[in-house]
Design an enzyme around this catalytic site. Structure first.
Site, PDB file in Angstrom:
ATOM      1  N   GLU A   1     -17.311 -11.405  43.844  1.00  0.00           N
ATOM      2  CA  GLU A   1     -16.842 -10.573  44.650  1.00  0.00           C
ATOM      3  C   GLU A   1     -17.646  -9.075  44.589  1.00  0.00           C
ATOM      4  OE1 GLU A   1     -12.367  -8.230  44.746  1.00  0.00           O
ATOM      5  OE2 GLU A   1     -12.707  -9.764  43.447  1.00  0.00           O
TER       6      GLU A   1
ATOM      7  N   ASP B   1      -7.710   1.092  42.409  1.00  0.00           N
ATOM      8  CA  ASP B   1      -8.818   0.837  41.189  1.00  0.00           C
ATOM      9  C   ASP B   1      -8.394   1.671  40.040  1.00  0.00           C
ATOM     10  OD1 ASP B   1     -10.162  -1.360  42.273  1.00  0.00           O
ATOM     11  OD2 ASP B   1     -11.368   0.134  43.666  1.00  0.00           O
TER      12      ASP B   1
ATOM     13  N   TYR C   1      -5.629 -13.979  47.052  1.00  0.00           N
ATOM     14  CA  TYR C   1      -5.975 -13.089  46.006  1.00  0.00           C
ATOM     15  C   TYR C   1      -4.595 -12.587  45.409  1.00  0.00           C
ATOM     16  CZ  TYR C   1      -8.403  -9.807  42.913  1.00  0.00           C
ATOM     17  OH  TYR C   1      -8.957  -8.913  42.040  1.00  0.00           O
TER      18      TYR C   1
END
Length: 274
Positions: free
Chosen positions: A49, A60, A173
């Site tokens: 990734e 994030d 995911y």
């Protein structure tokens, strides 16, 4: 069969899960980032990734945010990440690479041109973190040949899951924690309860990310699902090797790849009978 499908099929035949390291393109500089990228398959990465540097990475945590800032200072961009994949493909035509990023740079690049350039450069899949299924038409009409990997959160209920799965490709995911990357560890009991509910509605492989930090946690994730994504822990180790000016040192590449080797060993031994 796409590279992603072929890799998961191979791993299933071998009876083991996938290790998918996350690294940020251009962190801390183009040459070091490229050396790490090229070294990942040999260190045990089954898929890769590759993060696209962005100024406002809302999903994030501080670790990946700081990596993105280092990468931006080094000239990182969406075009630069695509170019890295193109260079990687000169020596490796088998390891799947998924670009992970945000919608704004793709819109600025131009979705049709971006998808064409990504496909021609050897990108296999896209994770667009802030693109909900309802907005997928921004990219999906242009993405033939690219797997659109969908994110499933702990808050995704069974009523919404079919919408998330519509048009999904490559793998799913599963975001193990409700929060940003790198802040806390995933809970094995929660994952063991959640993953079967997703499996009941899809045949796509499932990779668990967010909160996977150690070889034991990666092994645990691959016993529950089909793959483990590890990002913040690797970037923390990378950051610890940099000098006082944030530049790579002689130990940077080796440290990251050694950590990947340890994670890979954990994953490879995860399903070995005691």
């Amino acid at each position: 069969m796409t590279r992603i499908a072929a890799r998961f099929a191979k791993l299933k035949q071998e009876g083991r899960g996938a290790l998918m390291p996350f690294v940020e393109a251009y962190d801390p500089d183009p040459a070091t980032s490229m050396a790490i990228l090229r070294g990942l398959p040999g260190a045990g990465a089954d898929l890769i990734e590759l993060g696209v540097p962005f100024t406002d990475p809302a999903a994030d945590g501080p670790t990946v945010q700081q990596a993105g800032q280092r990468a931006l200072r080094a000239g990182g961009s969406l075009a630069g990440a695509v170019a890295m994949v193109r260079d990687f493909r000169r020596d490796d035509d088998e390891t799947p690479i998924v670009l992970m990023g945000y919608l704004n740079p793709i819109l600025a690049y131009g979705p049709a041109r971006f998808c064409q350039d990504a496909r021609m450069s050897g990108v296999d899949g896209l994770i667009v973190v802030d693109m909900p299924p309802e907005e997928a038409d921004e990219i999906a009409p242009h993405a033939a040949g690219l797997d659109l990997v969908r994110l499933i959160a702990p808050t995704t209920d069974e009523a919404r899951l079919p919408l998330v799965l519509r048009g999904a490709g490559g793998f799913l995911y599963y975001v193990a924690i409700a929060g940003i990357t790198g802040t806390r560890s995933a809970d094995a009991a929660d994952l063991a309860a959640a993953i079967p509910k997703v499996r009941a509605q899809t045949d796509l492989p499932i990779a668990i990310g967010f909160g996977i930090k150690t070889p034991d946690q990666a092994a645990q994730a691959t016993r529950i699902a089909d793959g483990a994504v590890v990002g913040s822990a690797l970037i923390e180790r990378l950051a610890a090797t940099l000098d006082e000016n944030g530049r790579a040192t002689a130990t940077t590449v080796r440290t990251v790849l050694d950590d990947v080797r340890a994670l890979a060993e954990g994953v490879r031994n995860a399903r070995v009978p005691a």
